[in-house]
Design an enzyme around this catalytic site. Structure first.
Site, PDB file in Angstrom:
ATOM      1  N   HIS A   1      -2.698 -26.427  11.344  1.00 49.19           N
ATOM      2  CA  HIS A   1      -1.474 -27.229  11.284  1.00 49.19           C
ATOM      3  C   HIS A   1      -1.606 -28.590  11.991  1.00 49.19           C
ATOM      4  O   HIS A   1      -1.258 -29.626  11.432  1.00 49.19           O
ATOM      5  CB  HIS A   1      -0.290 -26.484  11.914  1.00 49.19           C
ATOM      6  CG  HIS A   1      -0.022 -25.135  11.324  1.00 49.19           C
ATOM      7  ND1 HIS A   1      -0.145 -24.868   9.986  1.00 49.19           N
ATOM      8  CD2 HIS A   1       0.380 -23.966  11.889  1.00 49.19           C
ATOM      9  CE1 HIS A   1       0.174 -23.599   9.756  1.00 49.19           C
ATOM     10  NE2 HIS A   1       0.489 -23.032  10.901  1.00 49.19           N
TER      11      HIS A   1
ATOM     12  N   ARG B   1       0.821  -1.218   0.000  1.00 45.57           N
ATOM     13  CA  ARG B   1       0.000   0.000   0.000  1.00 45.57           C
ATOM     14  C   ARG B   1       0.849   1.259   0.000  1.00 45.57           C
ATOM     15  O   ARG B   1       0.363   2.336  -0.324  1.00 45.57           O
ATOM     16  CB  ARG B   1      -0.938  -0.006   1.204  1.00 45.57           C
ATOM     17  CG  ARG B   1      -2.180  -0.844   0.934  1.00 45.57           C
ATOM     18  CD  ARG B   1      -3.115  -0.833   2.101  1.00 45.57           C
ATOM     19  NE  ARG B   1      -2.598  -1.646   3.210  1.00 45.57           N
ATOM     20  CZ  ARG B   1      -3.219  -1.786   4.373  1.00 45.57           C
ATOM     21  NH1 ARG B   1      -4.343  -1.144   4.602  1.00 45.57           N
ATOM     22  NH2 ARG B   1      -2.721  -2.540   5.318  1.00 45.57           N
TER      23      ARG B   1
ATOM     24  N   LYS C   1       3.159 -21.448  22.962  1.00 47.81           N
ATOM     25  CA  LYS C   1       4.274 -20.501  22.880  1.00 47.81           C
ATOM     26  C   LYS C   1       4.950 -20.414  24.243  1.00 47.81           C
ATOM     27  O   LYS C   1       4.348 -20.730  25.258  1.00 47.81           O
ATOM     28  CB  LYS C   1       3.751 -19.129  22.455  1.00 47.81           C
ATOM     29  CG  LYS C   1       3.158 -19.162  21.032  1.00 47.81           C
ATOM     30  CD  LYS C   1       3.236 -17.832  20.355  1.00 47.81           C
ATOM     31  CE  LYS C   1       2.604 -17.847  18.974  1.00 47.81           C
ATOM     32  NZ  LYS C   1       3.510 -18.290  17.892  1.00 47.81           N
TER      33      LYS C   1
ATOM     34  N   GLU D   1       6.812 -23.938  20.746  1.00 49.54           N
ATOM     35  CA  GLU D   1       7.708 -22.842  20.353  1.00 49.54           C
ATOM     36  C   GLU D   1       8.300 -22.215  21.607  1.00 49.54           C
ATOM     37  O   GLU D   1       7.671 -22.213  22.665  1.00 49.54           O
ATOM     38  CB  GLU D   1       6.916 -21.772  19.601  1.00 49.54           C
ATOM     39  CG  GLU D   1       6.294 -22.276  18.314  1.00 49.54           C
ATOM     40  CD  GLU D   1       5.545 -21.173  17.585  1.00 49.54           C
ATOM     41  OE1 GLU D   1       6.134 -20.568  16.696  1.00 49.54           O
ATOM     42  OE2 GLU D   1       4.373 -20.909  17.931  1.00 49.54           O
TER      43      GLU D   1
ATOM     44  N   HIS E   1       1.429 -24.282   5.710  1.00 46.32           N
ATOM     45  CA  HIS E   1       2.830 -24.557   5.402  1.00 46.32           C
ATOM     46  C   HIS E   1       3.366 -25.821   6.074  1.00 46.32           C
ATOM     47  O   HIS E   1       4.357 -26.372   5.650  1.00 46.32           O
ATOM     48  CB  HIS E   1       3.718 -23.331   5.673  1.00 46.32           C
ATOM     49  CG  HIS E   1       4.006 -23.076   7.125  1.00 46.32           C
ATOM     50  ND1 HIS E   1       3.122 -22.438   7.956  1.00 46.32           N
ATOM     51  CD2 HIS E   1       5.089 -23.357   7.885  1.00 46.32           C
ATOM     52  CE1 HIS E   1       3.660 -22.348   9.163  1.00 46.32           C
ATOM     53  NE2 HIS E   1       4.857 -22.893   9.153  1.00 46.32           N
TER      54      HIS E   1
ATOM     55  N   LYS F   1      -3.606 -18.602   5.832  1.00 45.94           N
ATOM     56  CA  LYS F   1      -4.397 -18.694   7.042  1.00 45.94           C
ATOM     57  C   LYS F   1      -4.197 -17.426   7.890  1.00 45.94           C
ATOM     58  O   LYS F   1      -3.172 -16.761   7.694  1.00 45.94           O
ATOM     59  CB  LYS F   1      -4.044 -19.951   7.836  1.00 45.94           C
ATOM     60  CG  LYS F   1      -2.576 -19.980   8.294  1.00 45.94           C
ATOM     61  CD  LYS F   1      -2.327 -21.048   9.277  1.00 45.94           C
ATOM     62  CE  LYS F   1      -2.567 -20.614  10.676  1.00 45.94           C
ATOM     63  NZ  LYS F   1      -1.515 -19.745  11.257  1.00 45.94           N
TER      64      LYS F   1
ATOM     65  N   LYS G   1       6.436 -29.281   4.862  1.00 48.72           N
ATOM     66  CA  LYS G   1       7.683 -29.617   5.585  1.00 48.72           C
ATOM     67  C   LYS G   1       8.154 -31.004   5.131  1.00 48.72           C
ATOM     68  O   LYS G   1       7.358 -31.941   5.042  1.00 48.72           O
ATOM     69  CB  LYS G   1       7.458 -29.568   7.100  1.00 48.72           C
ATOM     70  CG  LYS G   1       7.181 -28.123   7.571  1.00 48.72           C
ATOM     71  CD  LYS G   1       7.267 -27.979   9.068  1.00 48.72           C
ATOM     72  CE  LYS G   1       6.828 -26.589   9.508  1.00 48.72           C
ATOM     73  NZ  LYS G   1       7.885 -25.672   9.876  1.00 48.72           N
TER      74      LYS G   1
ATOM     75  N   ASP H   1      -4.934 -20.491  15.719  1.00 47.34           N
ATOM     76  CA  ASP H   1      -3.665 -20.212  15.041  1.00 47.34           C
ATOM     77  C   ASP H   1      -2.962 -21.507  14.627  1.00 47.34           C
ATOM     78  O   ASP H   1      -2.315 -21.556  13.584  1.00 47.34           O
ATOM     79  CB  ASP H   1      -2.762 -19.406  15.992  1.00 47.34           C
ATOM     80  CG  ASP H   1      -1.501 -18.868  15.315  1.00 47.34           C
ATOM     81  OD1 ASP H   1      -1.597 -18.466  14.141  1.00 47.34           O
ATOM     82  OD2 ASP H   1      -0.438 -18.860  15.952  1.00 47.34           O
TER      83      ASP H   1
HETATM   84  C1  BG6 Z   1       2.086 -19.865  11.980  1.00 48.12           C
HETATM   85  C2  BG6 Z   1       1.505 -19.271  13.229  1.00 48.12           C
HETATM   86  O1  BG6 Z   1       1.073 -20.389  11.158  1.00 48.12           O
HETATM   87  O2  BG6 Z   1       2.978 -20.911  12.323  1.00 48.12           O
HETATM   88  C3  BG6 Z   1       2.593 -18.762  14.147  1.00 48.12           C
HETATM   89  O3  BG6 Z   1       0.638 -18.195  12.877  1.00 48.12           O
HETATM   90  C4  BG6 Z   1       3.616 -19.848  14.412  1.00 48.12           C
HETATM   91  O4  BG6 Z   1       2.047 -18.306  15.373  1.00 48.12           O
HETATM   92  C5  BG6 Z   1       4.085 -20.474  13.109  1.00 48.12           C
HETATM   93  O5  BG6 Z   1       4.706 -19.257  15.095  1.00 48.12           O
HETATM   94  C6  BG6 Z   1       4.962 -21.668  13.363  1.00 48.12           C
HETATM   95  O6  BG6 Z   1       5.515 -22.118  12.157  1.00 48.12           O
HETATM   96  P1  BG6 Z   1       6.925 -22.813  12.122  1.00 48.12           P
HETATM   97  O7  BG6 Z   1       7.063 -23.323  10.717  1.00 48.12           O
HETATM   98  O8  BG6 Z   1       7.927 -21.773  12.490  1.00 48.12           O
HETATM   99  O9  BG6 Z   1       6.859 -23.917  13.135  1.00 48.12           O
END
Ligand code: BG6
Length: 484
Positions: A237, A47, A337, A213, A175, A145, A179, A232
């Site tokens: 995932h 933007r 987290k 994480e 994603h 997402k 992997k 999330d």
């Molecule tokens: C994302 C989440 O989809 O995946 C994040 O929104 C998260 O909160 C991330 O940290 C984790 O992905 P990866 O590949 O780093 O494990």
């Protein structure tokens, strides 16, 4: 693999974190490996007013940071010559006229529109693309997402985008499906005969899927506080990983053959009642503690988090799949987290021997551990005899370490997925019905939490989550992998 001659990939949200940190570096790698066709442009949209040179300079600085030792000045210069920047506002039709002019310089190319923006922009972008006829021919749209907040809002977005793009043009990205170890699990399961006879309730005791994480909410409080770990991570995932573990062998590797099987798993998940949520789902929120030896603040004190927030930064749950293959096998899912480690792992615990000639308490005899990160490996644990005069058994493992075995760079998830979109392969993208089934399954959890006077249980940053997470398994006489 379909060979393609030329492509244009357009990143909406081109100045955002995802584009700069993941998408551009992913394409850089693919270019460096010689996988991108020579004719191919990367058109980044944002933007803010900027010219291509200014944008490339910014992208360069970020890429250098994230590519680390893979950064090479010459490769970058070659790659960067593909990049163009355009100022496009999702709501401004005239901006799309300019975009169409740029794209129409090369009609007939594979065209990808990657919507790396907040989902509120998906509908206006789709509409404005269609107004310029940019939804026709080889056009595809990638949706990042989170796609909605619940079943209803995700249906709304899907309907709106679906007005202009057919389902075959829509690539819902998760994603985790890109992997390498996840792709390897598919190979492991369906290219070998060894596991299949054991891959069922008779031989598997429980399955544990963990994605933890060390990072906290970082600068994303605004997004995260409205989202929480369930939306999330779990709805997408973790449930996607579960489908890969649990699906029946597909008849082929075709996109719909695979997605049909994944859908059946999601539909076979035992529905949770609002009452079940109290005993089968744990939510937590981190308080101050120490991660990797460094003190960290609690979630409530993170900048941008509203006072008294009930957002969950941790979820652990027990899922069950009501099929002949899986009935009675608990699937434990957990994510959070500010936990002890950064770890993504699938653990398949096999049953103990029906009787033992080696005495009691031998511990868990066999397990298959698929590690997605930080390392990429598959380990099959067995009991073996220690050398010596006594019969002492010890747990050992057969190890498939990707780095050692293949001695090639393991591509990042986004590399594979971006190449798949450019090639038009939908196998690793989530179909609308899968997404709906996943939302439908998590809805009672959302409902139960929204109506509960209780908030999430707190856990000290740097631990494995609230004590209730361990209790969830101990009620079945089990424990998490790291507690065994
Ligand atoms: C994302 C989440 O989809 O995946 C994040 O929104 C998260 O909160 C991330 O940290 C984790 O992905 P990866 O590949 O780093 O494990």
């Amino acid at each position: 693999m379909t060979a393609i001659d030329a492509f244009d990939i357009v990143f909406f949200g081109g100045t955002g974190d995802l584009a700069l940190r993941k998408l551009l570096p992913a394409l850089y790698h693919q270019d460096q490996d010689g996988n991108l066709p020579a004719q191919g442009r990367i058109i980044c949209l944002g933007r803010s007013p900027s010219d291509t040179a200014g944008y490339v300079e910014k992208a360069h600085a970020k890429a250098k940071e994230y590519l680390g030792s893979h950064y090479n000045e010459n490769d970058w210069t070659k790659f960067a010559s593909r990049i163009e920047y355009l100022k496009v506002d999702a709501h401004t039709e005239a901006d799309f006229v300019a975009l169409a002019e740029t794209l129409n310089q090369f009609p007939g190319r594979e065209r990808v529109f990657y919507l790396s923006t907040a989902p509120d922009f998906f509908a206006p972008i789709a509409k404005n693309l269609a107004a310029q006829g940019l939804n026709e021919g080889n056009s595809r749209v990638v949706l990042e997402k989170p796609l909605g907040h619940d079943l209803e809002s995700s249906n709304k977005i899907n309907d709106e985008v679906g007005e202009y793009f057919t389902e075959k043009q829509i690539y819902r990205i998760d994603h985790y499906l890109g992997k390498e170890p996840v792709l390897n699990l598919i190979a492991l399961r369906f290219a070998n005969t060894l596991l299949e006879p054991l891959w069922r309730r008779e031989w598997i005791r429980d399955v544990q899927i963990t994605v933890t994480e060390q990072v906290g909410v970082e600068t994303r409080a605004d997004f995260y506080d409205k989202t929480g770990a369930l939306r999330d991570m779990v709805q997408n995932h973790l449930l996607q990983l579960l489908t890969i573990v649990a699906m029946e062998p597909p008849a082929s590797i075709d996109a719909d053959a695979v997605r049909d099987e994944k859908l059946k798993v999601l539909r076979a998940l035992k529905p949770l009642s609002v009452d079940d949520v109290k005993t089968k789902v744990v939510r937590g929120q981190y308080r101050a503690g120490a991660v990797a030896g460094k003190p960290v603040i609690g979630y409530q004190d993170e900048p941008g988090v509203p006072a008294g927030s009930k957002a969950e930064t941790f979820v652990a749950l027990k899922a069950e799949i009501e099929t002949w293959r899986w009935a009675g096998v608990p699937f434990f899912l957990r994510t959070g987290k500010r936990l002890s480690e950064r770890l993504a792992q699938i653990v398949i615990n096999f049953r103990e021997a029906p009787t033992s000639i080696f005495g009691k308490n031998l511990g868990q005899p066999n397990r298959l551990v698929i590690e997605l990160q930080p390392d990429e490996s598959v380990r099959l644990y067995l009991l073996a005899k220690e050398p010596g005069n006594q019969t002492r058994l010890r747990q050992v493992y057969l190890d498939l370490d990707f780095k050692e075995t293949f001695a090639t760079r393991s591509p990042e998830a986004y590399e594979r997925l971006l190449m798949d979109v450019i090639r038009g392969d939908l196998s690793l993208f989530v179909r609308r019905d899968e997404q709906q089934a996943a939302w439908r399954w998590v809805e009672p959890i959302i409902e139960s939490w929204e109506t509960s006077p209780e908030g999430p249980k707190t856990y000290t940053a740097g631990t494995w989550g609230p004590a209730a997470s361990s209790a969830l398994l101990s009620r079945d006489g089990l424990c998490w992998y790291e507690e065994a």
